[in-house]
Design a protein around this motif. Structure first.
Motif, PDB file in Angstrom:
ATOM      1  N   PRO A  31       0.815  -1.221   0.000  1.00 43.54           N
ATOM      2  CA  PRO A  31       0.000   0.000   0.000  1.00 43.54           C
ATOM      3  C   PRO A  31       0.848   1.269   0.000  1.00 43.54           C
ATOM      4  O   PRO A  31       1.816   1.384   0.745  1.00 43.54           O
ATOM      5  CB  PRO A  31      -0.826  -0.118   1.282  1.00 43.54           C
ATOM      6  N   LYS A  98      -7.226  -2.202   1.205  1.00 42.64           N
ATOM      7  CA  LYS A  98      -7.458  -2.039  -0.230  1.00 42.64           C
ATOM      8  C   LYS A  98      -8.615  -1.084  -0.507  1.00 42.64           C
ATOM      9  O   LYS A  98      -8.584  -0.345  -1.483  1.00 42.64           O
ATOM     10  CB  LYS A  98      -7.716  -3.397  -0.883  1.00 42.64           C
ATOM     11  N   ASP A 101      -7.219   2.270  -0.110  1.00 39.25           N
ATOM     12  CA  ASP A 101      -6.348   2.512  -1.262  1.00 39.25           C
ATOM     13  C   ASP A 101      -7.169   2.884  -2.494  1.00 39.25           C
ATOM     14  O   ASP A 101      -6.761   3.712  -3.299  1.00 39.25           O
ATOM     15  CB  ASP A 101      -5.515   1.273  -1.537  1.00 39.25           C
TER      16      ASP A 101
END
Length: 162
Positions: A31, A98, A101
């Motif tokens: 990340p 995620k 992100d």
């Protein structure tokens, strides 16, 4: 069954480790976030790791590669462990990272001209000032009210509450 693990990598070699692990068929997650920084007097957007020196990997222990193969990959130091065995990272944590992100969060560390900032330490501790412009990579020009006059001062960014 595939599980997520966390690897500790050599300094500044996370991308090298990620590349070599992906060549071995290991799913990697590294990340990053976009941060605005002052580089050589100019504001630039720079990608930085969310967790410096760490890479999440997803693989099946039974089908391979082995823990030893992963540990001996270029750029990798070792697994993050709990006791003697590598610590398994929960799927929920990876999913939530995620999703963050995907939002493409951008953290702006530099104020814009005219913003009110507070000096929290140093010579001018406790003073409210008006941000004027950056003064190099680690300092900023501020306008403070001193004896009813606006005075331009240069203060290190670590002394500011941004």
């Amino acid at each position: 069954m595939k599980s997520w693990y966390l690897l500790f990598c050599k300094k500044q070699e996370q991308l090298r480790a990620k590349t070599h692990l992906e060549n071995q068929g290991v799913n990697c997650y590294y990340p990053e976030l976009v941060v605005e920084k002052i580089v050589r007097g100019k504001v630039k957007k720079v990608r930085e790791p969310l967790f410096p020196n760490y890479v999440f990997i997803n693989f099946d222990v039974e089908t391979g590669p082995s823990f030893t193969t992963i540990r001996s990959t270029r750029g990798v130091v070792d697994f993050v462990r709990c006791g003697l065995s590598p610590q398994v990272v929960s799927e929920e944590l990876i999913t939530s990272l995620k999703s963050i992100d995907d939002l493409r969060l951008s953290i702006d560390q530099t104020p814009t001209a005219g913003d009110v900032v507070r000096v929290v330490s140093g010579q001018y501790s406790g003073v409210e000032a008006i941000y004027e412009e950056p003064d190099g990579e680690r300092r900023s020009f501020l306008l403070i009210n001193l004896l009813n006059n606006q005075v331009k001062i240069s203060v290190e960014n670590c002394h500011l509450d941004l």
